[in-house]
Write an enzyme that holds these catalytic residues in place. Structure first.
Site, PDB file in Angstrom:
ATOM      1  N   ASP A   1      -3.101   1.495   0.840  1.00 33.41           N
ATOM      2  CA  ASP A   1      -2.556   0.522  -0.107  1.00 33.41           C
ATOM      3  C   ASP A   1      -3.178  -0.856   0.116  1.00 33.41           C
ATOM      4  OD1 ASP A   1      -1.273   0.395   2.356  1.00 33.41           O
ATOM      5  OD2 ASP A   1       0.700  -0.080   1.524  1.00 33.41           O
TER       6      ASP A   1
ATOM      7  N   ASP B   1      -4.138  -7.658   9.052  1.00 34.82           N
ATOM      8  CA  ASP B   1      -3.027  -7.829   8.130  1.00 34.82           C
ATOM      9  C   ASP B   1      -2.067  -8.841   8.753  1.00 34.82           C
ATOM     10  OD1 ASP B   1      -0.789  -7.665   6.558  1.00 34.82           O
ATOM     11  OD2 ASP B   1      -0.499  -5.503   6.777  1.00 34.82           O
TER      12      ASP B   1
ATOM     13  N   ASN C   1       0.343 -10.298   7.080  1.00 34.07           N
ATOM     14  CA  ASN C   1       1.639 -10.147   6.410  1.00 34.07           C
ATOM     15  C   ASN C   1       2.168 -11.443   5.820  1.00 34.07           C
ATOM     16  OD1 ASN C   1       2.908  -7.568   6.014  1.00 34.07           O
ATOM     17  ND2 ASN C   1       2.802  -7.264   8.233  1.00 34.07           N
TER      18      ASN C   1
ATOM     19  N   GLU D   1      -2.345  -0.715  11.631  1.00 37.70           N
ATOM     20  CA  GLU D   1      -1.380   0.294  11.216  1.00 37.70           C
ATOM     21  C   GLU D   1      -1.971   1.700  11.346  1.00 37.70           C
ATOM     22  OE1 GLU D   1       2.304   0.570   8.042  1.00 37.70           O
ATOM     23  OE2 GLU D   1       0.547  -0.613   7.485  1.00 37.70           O
TER      24      GLU D   1
ATOM     25  N   TYR E   1      -2.232  -7.273  13.910  1.00 42.86           N
ATOM     26  CA  TYR E   1      -1.326  -6.779  12.881  1.00 42.86           C
ATOM     27  C   TYR E   1      -0.001  -7.514  13.049  1.00 42.86           C
ATOM     28  CZ  TYR E   1       1.478  -3.444  10.141  1.00 42.86           C
ATOM     29  OH  TYR E   1       2.322  -2.862   9.229  1.00 42.86           O
TER      30      TYR E   1
END
Length: 261
Positions: free
Chosen positions: A242, A145, A147, A36, A106
Site C-alpha cells: 500500500d 515510513d 507516519n 514493516e 519505521y
C-alpha cells in the site's frame, strides 16, 4: 549512489508478488531499506548475492520490523536507539559508513483513535536526540515510513484530516522540530511545490488509482548533504504494497575504498 526505501507491508507477502532481488539488481540499487517486514529473519529464505543483509525484528512476531540490504559493508551496525522501551519493535537500524550514517526507520503510528499519540511523541523526541548525536559525528541519511504528512501539500484532503492520526498538529510539529535541528526533507528540498506526490494510499475506494493519498515516506538528510542530492523520486508505478518505494540519488559514495562484497 542510489538508495531506496520501502514500507513493504509484509515482506513475505511482497516476495509472493515479485522477485525483489531481481528488481534490486535490475535497478542497480546500492541499498534498499525496508520497513514493516512483519516477520523474523529466519522465517524466509531470501538470498542476495552481492548484498549484505541487516535485520531488526520486533519481539512480537508478525509486527513492525526493518531491514537493510546493501552492497557495501558498514564499519558498524546498531539496532535501535539503546533505549529499551523504544527498542522492542524493530523500528531502527543504523549503518555507519566512513562518510555518513544510513538509517532505516519505521516511526510508530499514533493509531486511529490516537491512543498511541503520547508514545509516538516520546519516540519522536528520543529519535531526534539520537540523530542529532550522530550528526555531530558525520552526516546522516535516514529514510522510511515516518507516519506523518508534514504539510497540507502532502495529502489529498488536509482539511478533513486535521487532527487525524498522521496529521495531528503534534506529529507535524514533531517533524518540524526534527528538521529544525539541521536536517532536510530531500523531496521537498528539490520539489517544494509539487502536488499529488504521495507514497501511501488506502486499499479502499480505489484510492491508489485515483491518487487519493498521503506522503508519509521520506529520505531526510543532514543539511550539509544538500548540494550532493541529484534527485529524489517517488516510484509510484511499483506495486506490491500500500506504500510505494522512494528513491534518493546522491553524488557520494559509501566508502573511500569502495569495499563492496
Amino acid at each position: 549512489m542510489k538508495l531506496i526505501s520501502w514500507n513493504v507491508n509484509g515482506f513475505r507477502a511482497l516476495l509472493r508478488k515479485m522477485d525483489v532481488y531481481a528488481w534490486m539488481q535490475k535497478n542497480n540499487v546500492d541499498a534498499l531499506c525496508i520497513q514493516e517486514t512483519k516477520m523474523h529473519q529466519g522465517q524466509v529464505q531470501f538470498d542476495t548475492p552481492g548484498y549484505y543483509q541487516y535485520w531488526n525484528d520486533a519481539v512480537r512476531k508478525g509486527y513492525s520490523g526493518t531491514a537493510i540490504f546493501t552492497k557495501y559493508k558498514p564499519v558498524n551496525v546498531t539496532y535501535g536507539m539503546g533505549i529499551d522501551m523504544h527498542d522492542q519493535e524493530g523500528r531502527l537500524i543504523t549503518l555507519e559508513y566512513e562518510r555518513f550514517f544510513l538509517l532505516a526507520v519505521y516511526t510508530p503510528n499514533a493509531k486511529r483513535d490516537l491512543t498511541r499519540l503520547d508514545y509516538r511523541l516520546e519516540w519522536g523526541t528520543a529519535f531526534k536526540n539520537y540523530v542529532r548525536q550522530l550528526d555531530e559525528i558525520k552526516p546522516v541519511i535516514f529514510c522510511g515510513d515516518l507516519n506523518v504528512a508534514h504539510t497540507e501539500i502532502d495529502l489529498t484532503y488536509p482539511k478533513s484530516n486535521k487532527g487525524n492520526s498522521g496529521f495531528t498538529i503534534e506529529e507535524r510539529q514533531d517533524f518540524s522540530s526534527l528538521l529544525d535541528c539541521g536536517f532536510i526533507d530531500s523531496f521537498r528540498a528539490l520539489y517544494p511545490n509539487q502536488t499529488g506526490a504521495y507514497t501511501w494510499w488506502s486499499f479502499q475506494f480505489n484510492a491508489r488509482q485515483r491518487n487519493i493519498g498521503w506522503r508519509i515516506d521520506y529520505f531526510v538528510t543532514s543539511e550539509r548533504l544538500r548540494n550532493r542530492m541529484i534527485d529524489a523520486k517517488i516510484l509510484c508505478e511499483v506495486a506490491g504494497s500500500d506504500h510505494c518505494p522512494i528513491e534518493l540519488d546522491l553524488n557520494d559514495s559509501f566508502t573511500t575504498d569502495k569495499n563492496a562484497m
